[in-house]
Design a protein around this motif. Structure first.
Motif, PDB file in Angstrom:
ATOM      1  N   THR A  95      31.802  14.591 -31.380  1.00 47.87           N
ATOM      2  CA  THR A  95      31.247  13.326 -31.829  1.00 47.87           C
ATOM      3  C   THR A  95      30.495  12.584 -30.741  1.00 47.87           C
ATOM      4  N   GLY A  96      30.803  12.949 -29.491  1.00 47.69           N
ATOM      5  CA  GLY A  96      30.201  12.198 -28.397  1.00 47.69           C
ATOM      6  C   GLY A  96      30.846  10.846 -28.239  1.00 47.69           C
ATOM      7  N   ALA A  97      31.950  10.601 -28.984  1.00 42.14           N
ATOM      8  CA  ALA A  97      32.639   9.318 -28.885  1.00 42.14           C
ATOM      9  C   ALA A  97      33.244   9.164 -27.509  1.00 42.14           C
ATOM     10  N   ALA A  98      33.428   7.919 -27.106  1.00 42.45           N
ATOM     11  CA  ALA A  98      34.054   7.659 -25.821  1.00 42.45           C
ATOM     12  C   ALA A  98      35.090   6.586 -25.992  1.00 42.45           C
ATOM     13  N   VAL A  99      36.103   6.637 -25.122  1.00 39.40           N
ATOM     14  CA  VAL A  99      37.136   5.624 -25.122  1.00 39.40           C
ATOM     15  C   VAL A  99      36.896   4.723 -23.929  1.00 39.40           C
ATOM     16  N   VAL A 100      37.016   3.432 -24.115  1.00 38.77           N
ATOM     17  CA  VAL A 100      36.893   2.516 -22.989  1.00 38.77           C
ATOM     18  C   VAL A 100      38.234   2.457 -22.302  1.00 38.77           C
ATOM     19  N   VAL A 101      38.271   2.952 -21.059  1.00 35.18           N
ATOM     20  CA  VAL A 101      39.530   3.038 -20.338  1.00 35.18           C
ATOM     21  C   VAL A 101      39.378   2.454 -18.954  1.00 35.18           C
ATOM     22  N   ALA A 102      40.499   2.173 -18.332  1.00 39.51           N
ATOM     23  CA  ALA A 102      40.472   1.634 -16.984  1.00 39.51           C
ATOM     24  C   ALA A 102      40.761   2.729 -15.981  1.00 39.51           C
ATOM     25  N   ASP A 128      61.353  21.443 -27.438  1.00 42.52           N
ATOM     26  CA  ASP A 128      61.797  20.429 -28.393  1.00 42.52           C
ATOM     27  C   ASP A 128      61.045  19.116 -28.178  1.00 42.52           C
ATOM     28  N   ALA A 129      60.936  18.716 -26.920  1.00 40.04           N
ATOM     29  CA  ALA A 129      60.305  17.435 -26.594  1.00 40.04           C
ATOM     30  C   ALA A 129      58.817  17.433 -26.951  1.00 40.04           C
ATOM     31  N   ALA A 130      58.121  18.538 -26.668  1.00 38.95           N
ATOM     32  CA  ALA A 130      56.684  18.598 -26.953  1.00 38.95           C
ATOM     33  C   ALA A 130      56.411  18.565 -28.448  1.00 38.95           C
ATOM     34  N   LEU A 131      57.208  19.298 -29.226  1.00 38.15           N
ATOM     35  CA  LEU A 131      57.009  19.306 -30.673  1.00 38.15           C
ATOM     36  C   LEU A 131      57.322  17.937 -31.267  1.00 38.15           C
ATOM     37  N   ALA A 132      58.384  17.304 -30.787  1.00 36.02           N
ATOM     38  CA  ALA A 132      58.716  15.967 -31.272  1.00 36.02           C
ATOM     39  C   ALA A 132      57.612  14.976 -30.933  1.00 36.02           C
ATOM     40  N   ALA A 133      57.067  15.069 -29.730  1.00 35.71           N
ATOM     41  CA  ALA A 133      55.992  14.169 -29.328  1.00 35.71           C
ATOM     42  C   ALA A 133      54.763  14.355 -30.214  1.00 35.71           C
ATOM     43  N   ALA A 134      54.436  15.603 -30.516  1.00 40.44           N
ATOM     44  CA  ALA A 134      53.270  15.872 -31.368  1.00 40.44           C
ATOM     45  C   ALA A 134      53.459  15.279 -32.755  1.00 40.44           C
ATOM     46  N   ARG A 135      54.626  15.459 -33.332  1.00 40.12           N
ATOM     47  CA  ARG A 135      54.878  14.913 -34.669  1.00 40.12           C
ATOM     48  C   ARG A 135      54.879  13.394 -34.646  1.00 40.12           C
ATOM     49  N   TYR A 136      55.441  12.819 -33.597  1.00 42.07           N
ATOM     50  CA  TYR A 136      55.449  11.364 -33.473  1.00 42.07           C
ATOM     51  C   TYR A 136      54.019  10.820 -33.421  1.00 42.07           C
ATOM     52  N   LEU A 137      53.190  11.434 -32.605  1.00 42.63           N
ATOM     53  CA  LEU A 137      51.806  10.979 -32.471  1.00 42.63           C
ATOM     54  C   LEU A 137      51.042  11.133 -33.783  1.00 42.63           C
ATOM     55  N   CYS A 138      51.247  12.248 -34.458  1.00 41.12           N
ATOM     56  CA  CYS A 138      50.520  12.495 -35.707  1.00 41.12           C
ATOM     57  C   CYS A 138      50.942  11.546 -36.817  1.00 41.12           C
ATOM     58  N   ALA A 139      52.120  10.951 -36.688  1.00 42.48           N
ATOM     59  CA  ALA A 139      52.564   9.985 -37.694  1.00 42.48           C
ATOM     60  C   ALA A 139      51.664   8.757 -37.726  1.00 42.48           C
ATOM     61  N   SER A 140      50.902   8.543 -36.645  1.00 42.82           N
ATOM     62  CA  SER A 140      49.969   7.419 -36.608  1.00 42.82           C
ATOM     63  C   SER A 140      48.712   7.684 -37.423  1.00 42.82           C
ATOM     64  N   GLY A 141      48.498   8.950 -37.783  1.00 44.21           N
ATOM     65  CA  GLY A 141      47.303   9.313 -38.532  1.00 44.21           C
ATOM     66  C   GLY A 141      46.448  10.275 -37.733  1.00 44.21           C
ATOM     67  N   PRO A 142      45.294  10.676 -38.271  1.00 50.54           N
ATOM     68  CA  PRO A 142      44.416  11.608 -37.574  1.00 50.54           C
ATOM     69  C   PRO A 142      44.031  11.109 -36.182  1.00 50.54           C
ATOM     70  N   MET A 143      44.019  12.039 -35.221  1.00 46.14           N
ATOM     71  CA  MET A 143      43.682  11.698 -33.844  1.00 46.14           C
ATOM     72  C   MET A 143      42.300  12.251 -33.488  1.00 46.14           C
ATOM     73  N   THR A 144      41.393  12.195 -34.424  1.00 48.61           N
ATOM     74  CA  THR A 144      40.088  12.818 -34.260  1.00 48.61           C
ATOM     75  C   THR A 144      38.968  11.843 -33.950  1.00 48.61           C
ATOM     76  N   GLU A 145      39.298  10.577 -33.807  1.00 49.27           N
ATOM     77  CA  GLU A 145      38.317   9.567 -33.429  1.00 49.27           C
ATOM     78  C   GLU A 145      38.858   8.788 -32.227  1.00 49.27           C
ATOM     79  N   ALA A 146      37.939   8.187 -31.492  1.00 46.17           N
ATOM     80  CA  ALA A 146      38.329   7.483 -30.274  1.00 46.17           C
ATOM     81  C   ALA A 146      39.402   6.421 -30.532  1.00 46.17           C
ATOM     82  N   GLU A 147      39.158   5.569 -31.508  1.00 49.71           N
ATOM     83  CA  GLU A 147      40.075   4.458 -31.765  1.00 49.71           C
ATOM     84  C   GLU A 147      41.435   4.948 -32.235  1.00 49.71           C
ATOM     85  N   SER A 148      41.438   5.927 -33.144  1.00 46.55           N
ATOM     86  CA  SER A 148      42.712   6.413 -33.665  1.00 46.55           C
ATOM     87  C   SER A 148      43.482   7.187 -32.607  1.00 46.55           C
TER      88      SER A 148
END
Length: 255
Positions: free
Chosen positions: A13-20, A203-223
């Motif tokens: 997408t060429g999207a960027a995140v504004v980060v510090a 166990d920790a990595a799989l749990a982290a992935a599921r936790y993050l995905c619960a927020s919704g798609p991670m395919t855009e900068a904001e999400s």
């Protein structure tokens, strides 16, 4: 066993995140992990932001996988050498990525995002002299400071000390630094031993992935940023993960 290349299409997408630009976070700074809206971890305004590419969007650090659904040995060796991520940790992050691409393909989480979190949280299970063993266990256990409200969120004991050894206050536990109450809900069995333990990298990595995905798609900068912020509600934490994950993606790209 026959091996195959599992490449998933990701939009560039060429999207960027504004980060510090922030210093590497220590365990003591980012301990309030996986508690949505847990409150301020520390005080002070962030530095002036600059743009960094969103991990997993402009590049495709695809995983070469075997028929058993795990990352191919040669891919792990190459990417581990190129990025400096310990091979055993990389296997866990890749396995979680592959699992979620089947479970929740719309999420779009990628291994380098998990690696960014693992690096910031515990240096891939090596914080404080700990060792990530070949079997995936971190020894000795990594346990964060008491969440007693003194510079951190205030969270009273929720597990009777079962995971963190503290019967008064909760503490973050394991290589991905889960708080016991969050682990109770999101704990996963990533290595198939019929146990869910935050001290095991799979166990920790799989749990982290599921936790993050619960927020919704991670395919855009904001999400993407929203998901990481839900893991630890601190802007500079999101910035650190973004910077680290983006660098891993860059290093993993074939010339």
């Amino acid at each position: 066993m026959a091996k195959r290349s599992r490449r998933r299409t990701r939009r560039s997408t060429g999207a960027a995140v504004v980060v510090a630009v922030a210093a590497a976070a220590s365990l003591a700074v980012v301990v309030a992990v996986a508690v949505p809206l847990a409150g301020a971890i520390s005080e002070g305004a962030p530095d002036e932001p600059r743009p960094i590419a969103v991990p997993g969007l402009p590049v495709d650090p695809a995983i070469e996988s075997a028929d058993d659904g795990h990352a191919d040995d040669a891919w792990v060796e190459r990417v581990s050498a190129d990025t400096g991520i310990p091979a055993r940790a990389l296997r866990a992050y890749a396995a979680a990525d592959l699992a979620l691409s089947d479970e929740q393909p719309e999420c779009g989480i990628v291994w380098n995002t998990l690696a960014g979190i693992g690096s910031v949280e515990s240096r891939h299970g090596s914080y404080g002299g700990a060792t990530l063993e070949a079997d995936g266990w971190v020894t000795p256990r990594i346990v964060g400071p008491a969440l007693d409200g003194d510079g951190f969120a205030e969270i009273g004991d929720t597990d009777g000390g079962e995971w963190d050894g503290d019967t008064e206050w909760d503490r973050a536990v394991g290589p991905m630094q889960f708080i016991p109450e969050t682990w109770r809900r999101w704990g996963a069995d990533g290595n198939g031993d019929e146990r869910r333990d935050p001290n095991h990298i799979d166990d920790a990595a799989l749990a982290a992935a599921r936790y993050l995905c619960a927020s919704g798609p991670m395919t855009e900068a904001e999400s993407w940023r929203d998901a990481i912020f839900s893991y630890n509600p601190l802007t500079r934490y999101v910035d650190d993960v973004a910077e680290t994950a983006t660098e891993y993606a860059r290093l993993a790209e074939r010339e």
